[in-house]
Write a protein that holds these residues in place. Structure first.
Motif, PDB file in Angstrom:
ATOM      1  N   ILE A  46       0.818  -1.221   0.000  1.00 12.41           N
ATOM      2  CA  ILE A  46       0.000   0.000   0.000  1.00 12.41           C
ATOM      3  C   ILE A  46       0.852   1.271   0.000  1.00 12.41           C
ATOM      4  N   ALA A  47       2.091   1.185   0.421  1.00 10.87           N
ATOM      5  CA  ALA A  47       2.946   2.376   0.567  1.00 10.87           C
ATOM      6  C   ALA A  47       3.006   3.233  -0.698  1.00 10.87           C
ATOM      7  N   PRO A  48       3.248   2.674  -1.893  1.00 10.43           N
ATOM      8  CA  PRO A  48       3.295   3.550  -3.077  1.00 10.43           C
ATOM      9  C   PRO A  48       1.936   4.160  -3.412  1.00 10.43           C
ATOM     10  N   HIS A  49       0.853   3.469  -3.085  1.00  9.67           N
ATOM     11  CA  HIS A  49      -0.483   4.012  -3.320  1.00  9.67           C
ATOM     12  C   HIS A  49      -0.735   5.208  -2.394  1.00  9.67           C
ATOM     13  N   LEU A  50      -0.351   5.063  -1.125  1.00  8.85           N
ATOM     14  CA  LEU A  50      -0.492   6.187  -0.190  1.00  8.85           C
ATOM     15  C   LEU A  50       0.332   7.381  -0.654  1.00  8.85           C
ATOM     16  N   GLN A  51       1.562   7.119  -1.093  1.00  9.06           N
ATOM     17  CA  GLN A  51       2.426   8.211  -1.531  1.00  9.06           C
ATOM     18  C   GLN A  51       1.851   8.907  -2.755  1.00  9.06           C
ATOM     19  N   ARG A  52       1.310   8.132  -3.683  1.00  7.29           N
ATOM     20  CA  ARG A  52       0.711   8.716  -4.892  1.00  7.29           C
ATOM     21  C   ARG A  52      -0.439   9.652  -4.511  1.00  7.29           C
ATOM     22  N   VAL A  53      -1.283   9.212  -3.584  1.00  3.86           N
ATOM     23  CA  VAL A  53      -2.407  10.038  -3.145  1.00  3.86           C
ATOM     24  C   VAL A  53      -1.897  11.273  -2.400  1.00  3.86           C
ATOM     25  N   MET A  54      -0.868  11.112  -1.583  1.00  4.06           N
ATOM     26  CA  MET A  54      -0.303  12.264  -0.867  1.00  4.06           C
ATOM     27  C   MET A  54       0.308  13.262  -1.847  1.00  4.06           C
ATOM     28  N   ASP A  55       0.893  12.774  -2.941  1.00  8.01           N
ATOM     29  CA  ASP A  55       1.444  13.672  -3.955  1.00  8.01           C
ATOM     30  C   ASP A  55       0.349  14.587  -4.501  1.00  8.01           C
ATOM     31  N   GLU A  56      -0.865  14.060  -4.587  1.00 13.66           N
ATOM     32  CA  GLU A  56      -1.988  14.815  -5.141  1.00 13.66           C
ATOM     33  C   GLU A  56      -2.732  15.645  -4.096  1.00 13.66           C
ATOM     34  N   MET A  57      -2.725  15.202  -2.834  1.00 17.65           N
ATOM     35  CA  MET A  57      -3.601  15.795  -1.825  1.00 17.65           C
ATOM     36  C   MET A  57      -2.856  16.410  -0.642  1.00 17.65           C
ATOM     37  N   ALA A  58      -1.577  16.679  -0.784  1.00 17.11           N
ATOM     38  CA  ALA A  58      -0.771  17.166   0.340  1.00 17.11           C
ATOM     39  C   ALA A  58      -1.263  18.502   0.889  1.00 17.11           C
ATOM     40  N   ASP A  59      -1.997  19.261   0.079  1.00 18.80           N
ATOM     41  CA  ASP A  59      -2.529  20.528   0.573  1.00 18.80           C
ATOM     42  C   ASP A  59      -3.764  20.310   1.454  1.00 18.80           C
ATOM     43  N   ARG A  60      -4.310  19.086   1.467  1.00 21.08           N
ATOM     44  CA  ARG A  60      -5.519  18.792   2.244  1.00 21.08           C
ATOM     45  C   ARG A  60      -5.287  17.877   3.438  1.00 21.08           C
ATOM     46  N   VAL A  61      -4.218  17.071   3.394  1.00 16.66           N
ATOM     47  CA  VAL A  61      -3.982  16.068   4.432  1.00 16.66           C
ATOM     48  C   VAL A  61      -2.498  15.751   4.486  1.00 16.66           C
ATOM     49  N   GLN A  62      -2.005  15.412   5.690  1.00 17.68           N
ATOM     50  CA  GLN A  62      -0.613  14.987   5.807  1.00 17.68           C
ATOM     51  C   GLN A  62      -0.566  13.534   6.231  1.00 17.68           C
ATOM     52  N   LEU A  63       0.505  12.853   5.860  1.00 19.28           N
ATOM     53  CA  LEU A  63       0.696  11.444   6.166  1.00 19.28           C
ATOM     54  C   LEU A  63       1.710  11.277   7.285  1.00 19.28           C
ATOM     55  N   VAL A  64       1.352  10.455   8.271  1.00 21.06           N
ATOM     56  CA  VAL A  64       2.256  10.082   9.359  1.00 21.06           C
ATOM     57  C   VAL A  64       2.286   8.565   9.423  1.00 21.06           C
ATOM     58  N   LYS A  65       3.485   8.003   9.486  1.00 20.56           N
ATOM     59  CA  LYS A  65       3.641   6.553   9.542  1.00 20.56           C
ATOM     60  C   LYS A  65       4.077   6.131  10.946  1.00 20.56           C
ATOM     61  N   VAL A  66       3.457   5.054  11.436  1.00 16.98           N
ATOM     62  CA  VAL A  66       3.802   4.497  12.743  1.00 16.98           C
ATOM     63  C   VAL A  66       4.142   3.024  12.529  1.00 16.98           C
ATOM     64  N   GLU A  67       5.418   2.677  12.739  1.00 10.25           N
ATOM     65  CA  GLU A  67       5.815   1.272  12.651  1.00 10.25           C
ATOM     66  C   GLU A  67       5.500   0.623  14.001  1.00 10.25           C
ATOM     67  N   VAL A  68       4.539  -0.285  13.987  1.00 11.08           N
ATOM     68  CA  VAL A  68       4.022  -0.823  15.248  1.00 11.08           C
ATOM     69  C   VAL A  68       5.029  -1.686  16.000  1.00 11.08           C
ATOM     70  N   ASP A  69       6.022  -2.227  15.321  1.00  4.47           N
ATOM     71  CA  ASP A  69       7.000  -3.084  15.983  1.00  4.47           C
ATOM     72  C   ASP A  69       8.190  -2.325  16.552  1.00  4.47           C
ATOM     73  N   GLU A  70       8.230  -1.013  16.385  1.00  2.00           N
ATOM     74  CA  GLU A  70       9.342  -0.213  16.904  1.00  2.00           C
ATOM     75  C   GLU A  70       9.045   0.270  18.311  1.00  2.00           C
ATOM     76  N   GLY A  71       9.989   0.076  19.209  1.00  2.00           N
ATOM     77  CA  GLY A  71       9.850   0.580  20.579  1.00  2.00           C
ATOM     78  C   GLY A  71       8.544   0.139  21.219  1.00  2.00           C
ATOM     79  N   GLU A  72       7.839   1.102  21.779  1.00  2.00           N
ATOM     80  CA  GLU A  72       6.585   0.807  22.473  1.00  2.00           C
ATOM     81  C   GLU A  72       5.356   1.108  21.611  1.00  2.00           C
ATOM     82  N   ASN A  73       5.543   1.191  20.308  1.00  2.00           N
ATOM     83  CA  ASN A  73       4.450   1.590  19.426  1.00  2.00           C
ATOM     84  C   ASN A  73       3.283   0.613  19.398  1.00  2.00           C
ATOM     85  N   MET A  74       3.511  -0.651  19.769  1.00  5.89           N
ATOM     86  CA  MET A  74       2.408  -1.603  19.809  1.00  5.89           C
ATOM     87  C   MET A  74       1.345  -1.141  20.810  1.00  5.89           C
TER      88      MET A  74
END
Length: 119
Positions: A46-74
């Motif tokens: 899904i990552a390239p699909h999200l990036q493609r949409v963000m390329d088009e909609m960055a003026d309306r929404v921002q993307l934040v990624k959370v890797e659930v297996d890093e640190g205490e993110n679970m």
């Protein structure tokens, strides 16, 4: 957004800065959060699909990624009762307004955002 201008790369967040990076930031602009894991094939798909949409909609929404297996993110995955990955959540004015799980095509994500983003 001007096609010649690239949006900034997705931010990352963790348990300790999620409140500021997502909850507080969504008071200024909607925030799309991608909860993902490195071992998760649909997360990578899904990552390239999200990036493609963000390329088009960055003026309306921002993307934040959370890797659930890093640190205490679970703990964030537990807080939001996530059952699978990727889970994509949209936050507006400090609260979750929509979510979906699994891989989706760019056009599906774009349509989904258009349904849930404020005018």
């Amino acid at each position: 957004m001007n096609k010649s201008m690239k949006p900034p790369p997705a931010q990352t967040a963790d348990l300790h800065d999620f409140e500021k990076t997502v909850i507080q930031a969504s008071g200024k602009q909607p925030v799309l959060v991608d909860f993902w894991a490195d071992w998760c094939a649909p997360c990578h798909a899904i990552a390239p699909h999200l990036q493609r949409v963000m390329d088009e909609m960055a003026d309306r929404v921002q993307l934040v990624k959370v890797e659930v297996d890093e640190g205490e993110n679970m703990k964030l995955a537990g807080r939001y009762k996530l059952r699978g990955f990727p889970t994509i959540m949209l936050f507006v004015e400090g609260r979750e307004v929509a979510r979906f799980a699994g891989n989706r095509a760019s056009h599906w994500i774009r349509d989904w955002l258009d349904q849930h983003l404020p005018d």
